[in-house]
Design a protein around this motif. Structure first.
Motif, mmCIF file in Angstrom:
data_model
loop_
_atom_site.group_PDB
_atom_site.id
_atom_site.type_symbol
_atom_site.label_atom_id
_atom_site.label_comp_id
_atom_site.label_asym_id
_atom_site.label_seq_id
_atom_site.Cartn_x
_atom_site.Cartn_y
_atom_site.Cartn_z
ATOM 1 N N ALA A 1 1.163 7.804 -6.906
ATOM 2 C CA ALA A 1 0.857 9.200 -6.595
ATOM 3 C C ALA A 1 0.214 9.900 -7.795
ATOM 4 O O ALA A 1 -0.744 10.674 -7.639
ATOM 5 N N ALA B 1 -3.405 8.744 -8.165
ATOM 6 C CA ALA B 1 -4.211 9.356 -7.100
ATOM 7 C C ALA B 1 -4.500 10.822 -7.408
ATOM 8 O O ALA B 1 -5.618 11.310 -7.189
ATOM 9 N N HIS C 1 -8.195 12.553 -7.882
ATOM 10 C CA HIS C 1 -8.601 13.781 -7.189
ATOM 11 C C HIS C 1 -9.091 14.822 -8.189
ATOM 12 O O HIS C 1 -10.062 15.548 -7.933
ATOM 13 N N PRO D 1 -12.152 10.818 -4.225
ATOM 14 C CA PRO D 1 -11.166 10.730 -3.144
ATOM 15 C C PRO D 1 -10.256 9.513 -3.358
ATOM 16 O O PRO D 1 -10.731 8.416 -3.639
ATOM 17 N N ARG E 1 -6.133 7.711 -2.243
ATOM 18 C CA ARG E 1 -4.915 7.785 -1.433
ATOM 19 C C ARG E 1 -3.922 6.758 -1.941
ATOM 20 O O ARG E 1 -4.268 5.581 -2.140
ATOM 21 N N SER E 2 -2.698 7.202 -2.197
ATOM 22 C CA SER E 2 -1.652 6.267 -2.618
ATOM 23 C C SER E 2 -1.079 5.554 -1.404
ATOM 24 O O SER E 2 -0.931 6.145 -0.330
ATOM 25 N N PHE E 3 -0.780 4.269 -1.599
ATOM 26 C CA PHE E 3 -0.220 3.432 -0.541
ATOM 27 C C PHE E 3 1.137 2.913 -0.982
ATOM 28 O O PHE E 3 1.267 2.292 -2.042
ATOM 29 N N ASP F 1 2.879 0.912 3.695
ATOM 30 C CA ASP F 1 1.538 1.280 4.156
ATOM 31 C C ASP F 1 0.516 0.172 3.995
ATOM 32 O O ASP F 1 -0.469 0.120 4.738
ATOM 33 N N CYS F 2 0.714 -0.684 2.978
ATOM 34 C CA CYS F 2 -0.412 -1.508 2.525
ATOM 35 C C CYS F 2 -0.410 -2.930 3.054
ATOM 36 O O CYS F 2 -1.220 -3.754 2.601
ATOM 37 N N CYS G 1 -9.631 1.951 4.189
ATOM 38 C CA CYS G 1 -9.650 3.025 3.189
ATOM 39 C C CYS G 1 -10.877 2.888 2.287
ATOM 40 O O CYS G 1 -11.591 3.874 2.028
ATOM 41 N N VAL H 1 -12.788 6.008 0.033
ATOM 42 C CA VAL H 1 -11.585 6.479 -0.652
ATOM 43 C C VAL H 1 -11.006 5.342 -1.487
ATOM 44 O O VAL H 1 -10.986 4.181 -1.045
ATOM 45 N N PRO I 1 -8.046 3.283 -2.723
ATOM 46 C CA PRO I 1 -6.619 3.036 -2.470
ATOM 47 C C PRO I 1 -5.892 2.805 -3.795
ATOM 48 O O PRO I 1 -6.377 2.063 -4.658
#
Length: 450
Positions: free
Chosen positions: A76, A79, A83, A88, A90-92, A96-97, A121, A126, A128
């Motif tokens: 997080a 990520a 940002h 862009p 996104r944390s996984f 999720d991954c 992603c 974006v 990952p």
């Protein structure tokens, strides 16, 4: 442009400035990147200490959930930093991954990787940012953590599943050296290593890359680049090198590595009938066990092995069952101690180098407890306070620069990847330099690995 997996270890994410540096590196990449992260700094150790302060026997499931928070925080945070740079991201999480494990808490192994969520992603533009060191158990869906160095294995597994051009492992050193450069000023960076050589170095204590990740990379032909997160210089490439020649009837030395915090266990009265059972038990790579004696069917014989001190409770539990079944008569522990290993190829017990190694250490006041030799290493055990002295003396003896001042050997050959898809990204800029030939240390015999 080839996709690249970039793994950032705990030291590379130790504070906000280092997290921002990692984000800038990702933002400046020539092509698409998937980032894999470890817990920041010494977060995992702190969480382990917390668990042990609360209970002498942490529940395996709850411990996995606790430890997994370290990687989640790192993902997080990175990520957020991306940002902040307008990239862009996104944390996984593990769930999720698409990383599925065999379900063993605390030492899970990756059973399957579904790359679809990560690929989607990347294709959407974006970045990952994936939590390393963890996955979800097949069937139960429980969160599990991998064994030591699990974030390296996560990164390599994703590289294989996504058919990435390379897997870059960012750490606090510039690559793999002929000894730990923090302790041996004369240590030289190795431009290239084969999977087999790197796996042996990792098994003997080189902490720069987890052995499980090297084995996974070898099985799937993933080129791995170990490099510094603090500099832009090239590091060490680990690939499917053709075996460096043992031509001229000479063995090779590659590096001197060491491990501390070990305990020595001796089993007495090992029965011949129990040898197969003991061998199978000690062959489990988690926790790693370094057997010092050949398994010989001698009813009055003993068997000695080394384990990491933190694994003693686990080993005691395994030995209790074996002893109850009559596999051996007694068990004795000693330590702490360390291991120093000269890693290379073509070694055998009757080489003059073995005696030279032991005599050199004795001359410098290092008391050697055990000597073990196989085709890829010569290892000695000694007191912990003697380990760094032993490393320095052996490096000077076997890997010091020759009188002409040039690095030992020079082999102008470029290694060949095992798989045709295993290309390095931006090949013109990132192609590894010719690999130096490991130092020749003397005649070798037929005891060599295949």
């Amino acid at each position: 442009m080839d996709l690249v997996i970039q793994k950032y270890g705990g030291t590379s994410l130790g504070d906000t400035s280092r997290i921002r540096r990692a984000a800038r590196r990702i933002a400046a990449a020539d092509g698409p990147v998937v980032a894999v992260v470890s817990a920041m700094g010494r977060t995992t150790d702190s969480l382990l200490d917390l668990a042990r302060d609360l209970t002498d026997s942490p529940h395996a499931r709850e411990l996995d959930l606790l430890l997994s928070t370290g990687e989640q925080a790192s993902a997080a945070a990175l990520a957020l930093a991306l940002h902040g740079l307008g990239v862009p991201a996104r944390s996984f999480s593990a769930r999720d991954c698409g990383i599925v494990t065999d379900g063993v808490h605390g030492r899970a192994r990756i059973a399957n990787v579904d790359p679809a969520p990560i690929r989607a992603c990347v294709e959407s533009g974006v970045v990952p940012v994936v939590t390393g060191f963890q996955g979800v158990a097949a069937g139960s869906g429980e969160l599990t953590t991998l064994s030591r160095g699990g974030s390296d294995t996560t990164a390599v597994a994703l590289a294989a599943a996504l058919r990435a051009g390379a897997c870059e492992i960012f750490t606090d050193v510039e690559g793999v050296f002929t000894a730990d450069p923090r302790h041996v000023a004369e240590a030289r960076k190795l431009d290239h290593l084969s999977y087999e050589d790197m796996a042996e170095l990792a098994a003997c204590g080189a902490a720069v890359l987890a052995r499980s990740s090297v084995e996974y990379a070898s099985a799937h032909g993933v080129p791995v680049h170990v490099r510094s997160s603090m500099a832009e210089t090239a590091g060490t490439w680990v690939t499917g090198l053709d075996a460096a020649g043992l031509d001229g009837g000479r063995s090779t030395a590659i590096s001197v590595v060491h491990r501390t915090g070990q305990l020595r266990c001796r089993l007495d009265g090992v029965t011949p009938a129990a040898l197969t059972t003991i061998a199978a038990t000690l062959a489990d790579p988690v926790p790693p066990v370094d057997v010092l004696d050949p398994l010989v069917a001698d009813p009055s014989g003993s068997l000695r092995f080394l384990v990491d001190g933190t694994d003693r409770d686990l080993i005691d539990g395994v030995l209790a069952g074996l002893r109850a079944a009559g596999a051996f008569a007694g068990c004795h522990w000693s330590g702490p101690m360390g291991t120093v290993s000269l890693v290379g190829r073509g070694f055998c017990p009757h080489q003059p180098e073995v005696r030279l190694l032991a005599d050199t250490l004795r001359t410098h006041g290092v008391v050697v407890r055990d000597v073990t030799v196989d085709a890829r290493r010569i290892s000695v055990t000694c007191a912990e306070h003697d380990v760094l002295d032993a490393v320095t003396h052996l490096h000077r003896l076997f890997l010091g620069a020759p009188a002409d001042g040039h690095p030992p050997g020079h082999r102008p050959a470029v290694p060949k990847p095992l798989r045709s898809h295993a290309r390095t990204p931006n090949a013109a800029a990132r192609a590894p330099a010719p690999a130096p030939e490991p130092h020749r240390v003397g005649p070798w015999c037929t005891a060599r690995s295949g």
